[in-house]
Write a protein that holds these residues in place. Structure first.
Motif, PDB file in Angstrom:
ATOM      1  N   ASP A 187       5.703   4.495   5.364  1.00 28.25           N
ATOM      2  CA  ASP A 187       6.496   3.462   6.048  1.00 28.25           C
ATOM      3  C   ASP A 187       6.498   2.146   5.269  1.00 28.25           C
ATOM      4  O   ASP A 187       6.951   1.120   5.776  1.00 28.25           O
ATOM      5  CB  ASP A 187       6.005   3.238   7.493  1.00 28.25           C
ATOM      6  N   HIS A 188       6.033   2.205   4.003  1.00 24.15           N
ATOM      7  CA  HIS A 188       6.044   1.013   3.134  1.00 24.15           C
ATOM      8  C   HIS A 188       6.655   1.307   1.762  1.00 24.15           C
ATOM      9  O   HIS A 188       7.139   0.395   1.098  1.00 24.15           O
ATOM     10  CB  HIS A 188       4.626   0.441   2.996  1.00 24.15           C
ATOM     11  N   HIS A 201       1.464   3.918   1.997  1.00 19.86           N
ATOM     12  CA  HIS A 201       1.949   4.709   3.130  1.00 19.86           C
ATOM     13  C   HIS A 201       3.483   4.796   3.155  1.00 19.86           C
ATOM     14  O   HIS A 201       4.186   3.887   2.722  1.00 19.86           O
ATOM     15  CB  HIS A 201       1.435   4.118   4.441  1.00 19.86           C
ATOM     16  N   HIS A 251       0.857  -1.194   0.000  1.00 21.67           N
ATOM     17  CA  HIS A 251       0.000   0.000   0.000  1.00 21.67           C
ATOM     18  C   HIS A 251       0.887   1.236   0.000  1.00 21.67           C
ATOM     19  O   HIS A 251       2.115   1.121   0.041  1.00 21.67           O
ATOM     20  CB  HIS A 251      -0.987  -0.016   1.170  1.00 21.67           C
ATOM     21  N   HIS A 257      -7.335  -1.287   5.477  1.00 19.55           N
ATOM     22  CA  HIS A 257      -6.348  -0.265   5.816  1.00 19.55           C
ATOM     23  C   HIS A 257      -6.534   0.909   4.862  1.00 19.55           C
ATOM     24  O   HIS A 257      -7.523   0.949   4.127  1.00 19.55           O
ATOM     25  CB  HIS A 257      -4.938  -0.908   5.659  1.00 19.55           C
ATOM     26  N   ASP A 299      -0.245  -4.393   6.259  1.00 19.41           N
ATOM     27  CA  ASP A 299      -1.015  -3.586   7.212  1.00 19.41           C
ATOM     28  C   ASP A 299      -2.493  -3.898   7.051  1.00 19.41           C
ATOM     29  O   ASP A 299      -3.094  -3.613   6.004  1.00 19.41           O
ATOM     30  CB  ASP A 299      -0.793  -2.089   6.947  1.00 19.41           C
TER      31      ASP A 299
HETATM   32 NI    NI Z   1       0.015   1.630   6.505  1.00 15.10          NI
END
Ligand code: NI
Ligand code: MN
Length: 227
Positions: free
Chosen positions: A54-55, A52, A50, A110, A141
């Protein structure tokens, strides 16, 4: 034959399947839990669950340095192509045969907005069937959802589940997830990167082994598990 799983810290994962090196959700730079610098990471394929930060934090850097193929939902695949990366878009429920195995995108509950505000499509998890028939489910997530039972019906050798709470399943729901999926092995991820998602993974692993048939493996960032 077997595959090797490496936890790089937070949600960042590596898989060595045959000669194929996969990195899931590359986030090394600015990741307080990261076990290594992105500069030393090798990848043939980069899977993005996804949008975000932090990914996808090191997606562009790692893909450009390695020439790896980016695999994600179609929105993130096209966003990656816009940055000059090679990408293959799929969507949830759809599978595709790669050299490392058959990869199906699974549902995840998410968000997925990209760091620049672009539409990151729907978040996903990954179900990999290796050429030897081993099955890996990286939930990525997500909150708990009942259709994890359907994923479990495929016969999961390794489930990689978030336990951090706040942004994803916490320990209680992740334990319920193990009961739905019934994997042979489970590894907790996406916890203790920051205070907000601090968790006692060893205590969780003890509950898993007391209440399910799964073997729980608590890794330190940088550690690997071969199955
Ligand atoms: Ni996330
Ligand atoms: Mn995350």
């Amino acid at each position: 034959m077997s595959f090797t799983f490496t936890w790089y810290g937070h949600g960042t994962q590596g898989y060595l399947i045959g000669k194929n090196k996969l990195v899931v959700d590359p986030f090394f730079t600015g990741n307080p839990a990261a076990s290594s610098s992105v500069d030393v990471i090798e990848a043939d394929f980069i899977l993005v669950s996804h949008g975000h930060g932090d990914h996808v934090g090191d997606l562009e850097k790692l893909a450009k340095a390695t020439g790896a193929l980016v695999i994600s939902n179609d929105e993130i695949a096209r966003w990656s192509e816009g940055k000059g990366l090679k990408a293959h878009g799929q969507h949830i429920g759809g599978g595709y045969q790669y050299p490392f195995g058959y990869l199906k995108l699974t549902q995840a509950v998410h968000g997925s907005e990209l760091p620049d505000g672009s539409n990151g499509g729907n978040p996903a998890g990954f179900l990999i069937t290796t050429p030897e028939g081993q099955k890996i489910y990286a939930a990525c997530d997500t909150g708990l959802f009942g259709d994890m039972k359907l994923i479990g019906e495929e016969g999961i050798d390794l489930a990689v589940l978030p336990i951090g709470d706040n942004y994803t399943m916490g320990p209680d729901d992740a334990l319920r997830a193990v009961k739905l999926i019934q994997p042979k092995h489970v590894v907790p991820v996406h916890y203790s990167t920051w205070d907000l998602i601090q968790q006692d993974a060893n205590a969780w692993a003890q509950r898993v082994e007391a209440e399910t048939k799964a073997k729980a493996h608590v890794l330190k960032p940088g550690e690997s598990l071969s199955l």
